[in-house]
Design an enzyme around this catalytic site. Structure first.
Site, short mmCIF file in Angstrom:
data_model
loop_
_atom_site.label_atom_id
_atom_site.label_comp_id
_atom_site.label_asym_id
_atom_site.label_seq_id
_atom_site.Cartn_x
_atom_site.Cartn_y
_atom_site.Cartn_z
N HIS A 189 6.34 15.11 68.69
CA HIS A 189 6.79 14.26 69.80
C HIS A 189 5.77 13.16 70.09
O HIS A 189 4.58 13.32 69.82
CB HIS A 189 7.02 15.11 71.06
CG HIS A 189 8.14 16.07 70.89
ND1 HIS A 189 9.46 15.73 71.12
CD2 HIS A 189 8.16 17.36 70.46
CE1 HIS A 189 10.23 16.79 70.87
NE2 HIS A 189 9.48 17.78 70.47
N HIS B 68 8.46 17.37 62.87
CA HIS B 68 8.64 17.75 64.28
C HIS B 68 7.37 17.43 65.06
O HIS B 68 6.45 18.25 65.18
CB HIS B 68 9.00 19.24 64.42
CG HIS B 68 9.57 19.56 65.76
ND1 HIS B 68 10.88 19.95 65.95
CD2 HIS B 68 9.05 19.50 67.01
CE1 HIS B 68 11.12 20.13 67.24
NE2 HIS B 68 10.00 19.85 67.91
N GLU C 97 14.68 28.19 70.48
CA GLU C 97 13.27 28.36 70.83
C GLU C 97 13.19 29.17 72.13
O GLU C 97 12.80 30.32 72.14
CB GLU C 97 12.61 26.98 71.01
CG GLU C 97 11.15 27.04 71.44
CD GLU C 97 10.64 25.72 71.98
OE1 GLU C 97 11.45 24.87 72.40
OE2 GLU C 97 9.41 25.54 72.02
N ASP D 192 4.82 19.89 66.82
CA ASP D 192 5.49 19.76 68.12
C ASP D 192 4.68 18.85 69.06
O ASP D 192 4.94 17.65 69.11
CB ASP D 192 5.73 21.15 68.72
CG ASP D 192 6.95 21.21 69.64
OD1 ASP D 192 7.66 20.19 69.73
OD2 ASP D 192 7.19 22.26 70.25
N ASP D 193 3.76 19.41 69.82
CA ASP D 193 2.94 18.64 70.77
C ASP D 193 1.48 19.05 70.67
O ASP D 193 0.97 19.77 71.53
CB ASP D 193 3.42 18.91 72.21
CG ASP D 193 4.84 18.42 72.45
OD1 ASP D 193 5.07 17.22 72.36
OD2 ASP D 193 5.71 19.28 72.72
N HIS E 238 16.97 20.28 69.20
CA HIS E 238 16.19 21.50 69.40
C HIS E 238 17.15 22.65 69.72
O HIS E 238 18.11 22.46 70.47
CB HIS E 238 15.26 21.38 70.60
CG HIS E 238 14.05 20.52 70.39
ND1 HIS E 238 14.09 19.24 69.94
CD2 HIS E 238 12.73 20.80 70.58
CE1 HIS E 238 12.87 18.74 69.87
NE2 HIS E 238 12.02 19.67 70.26
ZN LIG Z 1 9.87 19.78 70.04
#
Ligand SMILES: [Zn+2]
Length: 355
Positions: free
Chosen positions: A33, A31, A218, A296-297, A215
């Site tokens: 991006h 996961h 969340e 994630d980021d 996704h």
């Molecule tokens: Zn994500």
């Protein structure tokens, strides 16, 4: 950042207790991006090179303080992401981002990466979504050869756009099935695009043999995860942490063996949970759910992959449990069987070492 300097309770580790660095634990990263994987110093350098004015939160006061639990907060997160994306102006910028990301993966023990990208966010500058996808795939092949890290791509649609756009992207992803693209995803603000609206796009992707990796769970609760499972045939769910609010759903996820891509630092940074100890990692683990930790980021949250394992350790996960989390990440991946076998053997060796 050092991996571990203290026990979960804050006390100093016993001098003879083994401290195995999380960076040397072999793992898969499922996961992450595209723009969100950029190094912060690269963002600043490229912004200066291309004359892009960065907001303070992306320059001097990085990482930004985010709270995306309301639409205004999510808008701010997206705006920062869009500014970061705007520094990618040419082919060499894309190749640099991919090369550095994969080098960072290698340095953190990630031997298999599935990176997620929405080509429609870049097509305008790079000659269209097909040309951009070709560029990304070529860059990942190059980076993979240099580092030895296996890299695959997940093409993701933006759930705040029309479902027809998602279908276009699903057809694009399908063309690359077996040629570097392994899955189809659905990202952006969960409150603005229910999974059910994107069922046809996911059918196109599934017919091509791609994994379904939307996704869910969340920013929205258990119903969003149910939508991913039932309407989109999710083979993995991005985040899914809020399944912990519904014991029956957790049982269902565990029984189906659908892994959750859990990104604890991201959850805390976005305000989904007030602090790391509130992330229900232990609860999901004890429910028998397959978990693949992800970053994630990291560009916006300041924590890369190894940091997620350090965080799990701070939450009380033993080395044997960290090894099991790493095994689950490998089993949840689309890596070929020889890579999987190598990684699993490496995890056993990590655990067998005295630290
Ligand atoms: Zn994500």
């Amino acid at each position: 950042m050092r991996a571990v300097t203290a026990n979960p309770d804050g006390s100093a580790p016993h001098p003879k207790s083994p401290i195995r660095p999380v960076e040397t634990l072999p793992k898969a990263h499922l996961h992450l991006h595209f723009t969100g994987s950029m190094r912060h110093e690269t963002l600043v350098e490229l912004a200066d090179l291309h004359g892009v004015r960065l907001p303070d939160a992306l320059r001097d006061h990085w990482p930004p303080h985010l709270l995306a639990t309301d639409e205004k907060g999510w808008f701010r997160f997206q705006r920062l992401y869009d500014v970061a994306r705007s520094v990618l102006r040419g082919e060499s910028d894309v190749r640099r981002l991919v090369r550095e990301t994969v080098e960072d993966e290698a340095a953190e023990g990630s031997d298999w990466l599935e990176i997620q990208v929405d080509p429609s966010g870049y097509g305008g500058r790079f000659g269209g979504i097909t040309a951009f996808t070709d560029l990304v795939l070529d860059a990942t092949r190059e980076a993979s050869e240099r580092t030895g890290v296996g890299v695959a791509v997940v093409i993701a649609a933006n759930r705040t756009r029309h479902p027809l756009d998602a279908r276009t992207l699903a057809r694009l992803a399908a063309q690359y099935a077996g040629r570097g693209v392994v899955g189809f995803g659905l990202s952006n603000d969960e409150r603005r695009g229910r999974p059910e609206e994107f069922a046809r796009a996911f059918t196109i992707a599934a017919r091509a043999g791609l994994g379904s990796m939307p996704h869910g769970g969340e920013l929205c609760g258990p119903d969003s995860v149910r939508g991913c499972l039932d309407a989109l045939g999710a083979t993995r769910v991005g985040h899914g942490v809020r399944s912990a609010e519904d014991p029956a759903l957790m049982d269902q996820i565990a029984a189906r063996g659908v892994p959750l891509e859990v990104c604890p630092a991201s959850n805390v940074a976005l305000g989904v949970y007030p602090e790391p100890s509130a992330v229900p990692l232990r609860k999901l683990y004890e429910a028998g759910i397959q978990i693949a930790l992800g970053a994630d980021d990291p560009l916006l949250f300041g924590v890369r992959l190894a940091g997620q394992y350090s965080l799990a350790r701070r939450l009380g996960f033993t080395d044997a449990e960290l090894a099991e989390l790493a095994r689950m990440s490998v089993r949840a991946s689309c890596a070929p069987s020889d890579v999987t076998a190598r990684l699993l053997a490496g995890i056993d060796a990590w655990l067998a070492a005295s630290g």
